[in-house]
Write an enzyme that holds these catalytic residues in place. Structure first.
Site, PDB file in Angstrom:
ATOM      1  N   GLY A 169     -52.361  19.543 -70.635  1.00  0.00           N
ATOM      2  CA  GLY A 169     -53.436  18.789 -71.278  1.00  0.00           C
ATOM      3  C   GLY A 169     -52.919  18.124 -72.542  1.00  0.00           C
ATOM      4  O   GLY A 169     -51.716  17.909 -72.720  1.00  0.00           O
ATOM      5  N   GLY A 170     -53.854  17.847 -73.449  1.00  0.00           N
ATOM      6  CA  GLY A 170     -53.487  17.194 -74.707  1.00  0.00           C
ATOM      7  C   GLY A 170     -52.491  18.002 -75.514  1.00  0.00           C
ATOM      8  O   GLY A 170     -51.838  17.467 -76.419  1.00  0.00           O
ATOM      9  N   GLY A 404     -26.242 -10.622 -74.867  1.00  0.00           N
ATOM     10  CA  GLY A 404     -27.145  -9.990 -75.831  1.00  0.00           C
ATOM     11  C   GLY A 404     -26.748  -8.557 -76.112  1.00  0.00           C
ATOM     12  O   GLY A 404     -26.960  -8.041 -77.215  1.00  0.00           O
ATOM     13  N   ALA A 405     -26.139  -7.912 -75.114  1.00  0.00           N
ATOM     14  CA  ALA A 405     -25.753  -6.515 -75.311  1.00  0.00           C
ATOM     15  C   ALA A 405     -24.658  -6.399 -76.361  1.00  0.00           C
ATOM     16  O   ALA A 405     -24.576  -5.399 -77.080  1.00  0.00           O
ATOM     17  CB  ALA A 405     -25.305  -5.908 -73.995  1.00  0.00           C
TER      18      ALA A 405
HETATM   19  C1  HXC Z   1     -58.948  30.646 -72.710  1.00  0.00           C
HETATM   20  C2  HXC Z   1     -57.303  31.141 -71.200  1.00  0.00           C
HETATM   21  C3  HXC Z   1     -56.884  29.785 -71.185  1.00  0.00           C
HETATM   22  C4  HXC Z   1     -57.586  28.861 -72.006  1.00  0.00           C
HETATM   23  C5  HXC Z   1     -55.621  30.880 -69.855  1.00  0.00           C
HETATM   24  N1  HXC Z   1     -56.496  31.769 -70.357  1.00  0.00           N
HETATM   25  N2  HXC Z   1     -55.848  29.659 -70.330  1.00  0.00           N
HETATM   26  N3  HXC Z   1     -58.331  31.549 -71.955  1.00  0.00           N
HETATM   27  N4  HXC Z   1     -58.602  29.331 -72.764  1.00  0.00           N
HETATM   28  N5  HXC Z   1     -57.235  27.563 -72.071  1.00  0.00           N
HETATM   29  C6  HXC Z   1     -56.561  33.187 -70.049  1.00  0.00           C
HETATM   30  C7  HXC Z   1     -56.946  33.426 -68.604  1.00  0.00           C
HETATM   31  O1  HXC Z   1     -58.327  33.365 -68.458  1.00  0.00           O
HETATM   32  C8  HXC Z   1     -56.376  34.782 -68.372  1.00  0.00           C
HETATM   33  O2  HXC Z   1     -57.225  35.737 -68.906  1.00  0.00           O
HETATM   34  C9  HXC Z   1     -55.135  34.821 -69.228  1.00  0.00           C
HETATM   35  O3  HXC Z   1     -55.264  33.755 -70.170  1.00  0.00           O
HETATM   36  C10 HXC Z   1     -53.880  34.579 -68.424  1.00  0.00           C
HETATM   37  O4  HXC Z   1     -54.073  33.415 -67.621  1.00  0.00           O
HETATM   38  P1  HXC Z   1     -53.809  33.417 -66.063  1.00  0.00           P
HETATM   39  O5  HXC Z   1     -54.623  32.333 -65.505  1.00  0.00           O
HETATM   40  O6  HXC Z   1     -53.999  34.767 -65.478  1.00  0.00           O
HETATM   41  O7  HXC Z   1     -52.270  33.097 -66.007  1.00  0.00           O
HETATM   42  P2  HXC Z   1     -51.464  32.240 -64.924  1.00  0.00           P
HETATM   43  O8  HXC Z   1     -51.881  32.645 -63.557  1.00  0.00           O
HETATM   44  O9  HXC Z   1     -50.027  32.351 -65.268  1.00  0.00           O
HETATM   45  O10 HXC Z   1     -51.939  30.741 -65.142  1.00  0.00           O
HETATM   46  C11 HXC Z   1     -51.657  30.099 -66.337  1.00  0.00           C
HETATM   47  C12 HXC Z   1     -52.440  28.794 -66.431  1.00  0.00           C
HETATM   48  C13 HXC Z   1     -53.947  29.054 -66.227  1.00  0.00           C
HETATM   49  C14 HXC Z   1     -51.936  27.811 -65.357  1.00  0.00           C
HETATM   50  C15 HXC Z   1     -52.145  28.186 -67.802  1.00  0.00           C
HETATM   51  O11 HXC Z   1     -54.344  30.131 -67.064  1.00  0.00           O
HETATM   52  C16 HXC Z   1     -54.790  27.865 -66.525  1.00  0.00           C
HETATM   53  O12 HXC Z   1     -54.895  26.976 -65.691  1.00  0.00           O
HETATM   54  N6  HXC Z   1     -55.379  27.862 -67.696  1.00  0.00           N
HETATM   55  C17 HXC Z   1     -56.240  26.763 -68.120  1.00  0.00           C
HETATM   56  C18 HXC Z   1     -55.395  25.572 -68.423  1.00  0.00           C
HETATM   57  C19 HXC Z   1     -56.207  24.449 -68.953  1.00  0.00           C
HETATM   58  O13 HXC Z   1     -56.781  23.698 -68.193  1.00  0.00           O
HETATM   59  N7  HXC Z   1     -56.295  24.403 -70.288  1.00  0.00           N
HETATM   60  C20 HXC Z   1     -56.988  23.365 -70.960  1.00  0.00           C
HETATM   61  C21 HXC Z   1     -56.046  22.185 -70.985  1.00  0.00           C
HETATM   62  S1  HXC Z   1     -56.788  20.837 -71.807  1.00  0.00           S
HETATM   63  P3  HXC Z   1     -57.731  37.010 -68.056  1.00  0.00           P
HETATM   64  O14 HXC Z   1     -58.458  37.842 -69.030  1.00  0.00           O
HETATM   65  O15 HXC Z   1     -58.593  36.455 -66.971  1.00  0.00           O
HETATM   66  O16 HXC Z   1     -56.490  37.630 -67.531  1.00  0.00           O
HETATM   67  C22 HXC Z   1     -56.300  21.065 -73.349  1.00  0.00           C
HETATM   68  C23 HXC Z   1     -56.841  20.003 -74.238  1.00  0.00           C
HETATM   69  C24 HXC Z   1     -56.017  19.923 -75.461  1.00  0.00           C
HETATM   70  O17 HXC Z   1     -55.631  21.932 -73.702  1.00  0.00           O
HETATM   71  C25 HXC Z   1     -56.439  18.693 -76.181  1.00  0.00           C
HETATM   72  C26 HXC Z   1     -55.669  18.504 -77.422  1.00  0.00           C
HETATM   73  C27 HXC Z   1     -56.082  17.258 -78.131  1.00  0.00           C
END
Ligand code: HXC
Length: 514
Positions: A169-170, A404-405
């Site tokens: 993501g971001g 040019g290079a």
């Molecule tokens: C809260 C989160 C989290 C998040 C993971 N966890 N991402 N909790 N916010 N963004 C938690 C899970 O719920 C889980 O908790 C624990 O962390 C471990 O994650 P798993 O999913 O079990 O691990 P894994 O299978 O290795 O997968 C990793 C992952 C997946 C691919 C990163 O967790 C995932 O898809 N997370 C969300 C990613 C996402 O979309 N993030 C937002 C991106 S947008 P439990 O307690 O269930 O074990 C963004 C915007 C930023 O970031 C903008 C900036 C300007």
């Protein structure tokens, strides 16, 4: 008092355990180290001073009341790497997936502010599920706080991002704003939109590694500057990078004790350029023979491999090397190599590294795709970067410097300080065949044997232009040197330029072609 100390010790103990034994085992099961294990590998033993170990998020966050861990998913602090002060933060995936929270941001931005004020490099170890979903806009704003500091620190203190887990993501924009992105193969990945979204929007199935793994960003996107086979190697690369860089933009990079004779001549250089100009050779071999032995750290080595950029040492002093690679695309400049070269020159200029340029390019790559892709604006970046850079600049025309290079690749007009050429240099407006077809079109049309006449004209053109002497007559080349003496000549040239002071007109900033 003992009670109070007990309480503190217990809290510290808890912080050291991160998300707990089970989560740590899961982390290891994924082939990853914990945040603290990573920092232990990064820093000189016993030098790490943690800050914010006990910070926790607020109790009222949606669904998070039971998930308050000291440290809140990131370990931050200062330590030493080879005796030099370095700030680092390491996201802790064992706590809520290392998700980025307001508290994480407070800890990281506090570290960045301290590092900036004291002129200390910053390393970020990324392993996070992105914005902490439960915190909503607060976690998004938190990212913004880091981004703005990445920007304000840019060109002031070196910033290195090491991607050891997810970075999605971001969140990718913080590493993208730093000076270097190092990725660990197999475990690190970066993408703006993940496989599920891509499947939903485009119908195409792709794995996380196929979409944003180390190979992709090293070879195709250019996002990763370096890739390591595993986490310890990635951390070692970060340390190695720092060894070429100053602590900040007011200092010079550290000099190592010289370990290779400065006067070393390399007879093999006299014969490395093939007589037949259509035959390539490996510019990396040329570089290896010139620099202090084994000191090249190539940046983005597998991206736009028709250009080589990297750090090296000459008589112990760190320098930036920019070179065309005739073994790939004949060393032609294209969109990607222009971006690669230009950014690297600006990086050297920020951190007071002299730039040594080795030229062998037939010019900018002709092609419809290149034109449509904006080779004009991308190619302009090289000119912008060279002309604007005030660090010492030395160039060596090894073979082709066409069109040019020639101008772009550190010619005198790009404010290059010292221009050398080998006797094999070819400095011309265009290649012999093209020039002959344009200049002798009418004669060739009327000739009884046009092919023979064309060959004769080509030979004449080569005789006149495919050497460095005309450029030397005009002062465009300062000295024609024997290839074997390149190392001593460069070392002496650097010595002359060590105290160079050059200025550009005052302005808020220029408008970088992009
Ligand atoms: C809260 C989160 C989290 C998040 C993971 N966890 N991402 N909790 N916010 N963004 C938690 C899970 O719920 C889980 O908790 C624990 O962390 C471990 O994650 P798993 O999913 O079990 O691990 P894994 O299978 O290795 O997968 C990793 C992952 C997946 C691919 C990163 O967790 C995932 O898809 N997370 C969300 C990613 C996402 O979309 N993030 C937002 C991106 S947008 P439990 O307690 O269930 O074990 C963004 C915007 C930023 O970031 C903008 C900036 C300007």
């Amino acid at each position: 008092m003992e009670d109070r100390l007990e309480r503190l010790r217990a809290m510290r103990e808890q912080a050291l355990r991160g998300g707990g034994e089970e989560r740590i085992a899961q982390q290891h099961g994924r082939g990853k180290l914990t945040a603290r294990e990573r920092l232990a590998l990064l820093y000189d033993p016993g030098s790490f001073q943690e800050l914010g170990a006990l910070a926790k998020h607020g109790v009222n966050d949606f669904g998070l009341a039971e998930e308050r861990h000291p440290g809140d998913g990131v370990v931050t602090g200062f330590g030493k790497i080879n005796g030099r002060r370095v700030a680092a933060y390491a996201q802790d995936f064992t706590i809520l997936g290392g998700s980025f929270s307001e508290v994480q941001a407070q800890k990281i931005t506090r570290l960045m502010d301290l590092a900036l004020e004291s002129g200390i490099p910053i390393i970020g170890l990324n392993d996070s599920g992105g914005a902490r979903i439960q915190e909503g806009v607060r976690s998004l704003a938190a990212y913004g706080e880091v981004f703005v500091r990445n920007v304000l620190s840019s060109g002031v203190v070196p910033q290195i991002s090491v991607i050891l887990g997810p970075c999605a993501g971001g969140a990718v924009y913080s590493p993208a704003l730093t000076d270097f992105v190092i990725m660990a193969r197999d475990t690190g990945y970066m993408f703006l939109t993940g496989p599920e979204v891509i499947k939903a929007v485009t119908g195409r199935a792709v794995t996380a590694q196929e979409l944003g793994g180390a190979e992709v960003h090293h070879q195709r996107s250019g996002v990763a500057h370096l890739v390591a086979p595993d986490e310890p190697a990635a951390l070692n690369l970060a340390k190695l990078l720092l060894s070429y860089l100053p602590q900040n933009n007011t200092e010079d990079p550290p000099q190592l004790a010289p370990f290779d004779p400065p006067e070393r001549m390399e007879p093999a250089l006299n014969t490395i350029v093939p007589e037949d100009e259509r035959i390539g050779y490996d510019m990396l071999a040329v570089i290896d023979m010139i620099i202090d032995r084994g000191s090249l750290l190539a940046i983005q080595p597998e991206y736009a491999a028709n250009a080589i950029v990297g750090f090296a040492r000459l008589d112990g002093y760190a320098v930036g090397i920019v070179a065309n690679q005739p073994a790939v695309l004949a060393g032609a400049l294209d969109i990607d190599s222009s971006d690669k070269i230009a950014r690297f020159i600006r990086l050297c200029d920020c951190y007071n590294l002299p730039v040594i340029t080795l030229v062998d390019t037939p010019g900018y790559l002709p092609g419809i795709e290149q034109e449509y892709g904006g080779v004009i604006r991308h190619g302009a970046k090289i000119i912008y970067a060279y002309a604007g850079a005030t660090v010492p600049k030395i160039s060596v025309v090894v073979r082709k410097a066409i069109g040019g290079a020639y101008v772009a690749m550190s010619s005198k007009q790009m404010r290059c300080d010292l221009n050398f050429a080998w006797p094999t240099a070819q400095i011309a407006v265009m290649g012999a065949e093209g020039a002959t077809r344009i200049l002798r079109r009418d004669e060739l049309k009327q000739a009884a044997d046009p092919q023979a006449l064309e060959q004769q004209f080509i030979a004449e053109y080569r005789e006149r232009f495919f050497n460095p002497y005309h450029a030397a007559d005009l002062g465009q080349i300062d000295e024609i040197i024997e290839p074997r003496e390149t190392r001593p000549r460069l070392i002496r040239a650097l010595e002359i330029l060590r105290t160079k002071v050059a200025q550009s007109p005052p302005r808020k900033h220029g408008l970088y072609p992009s």
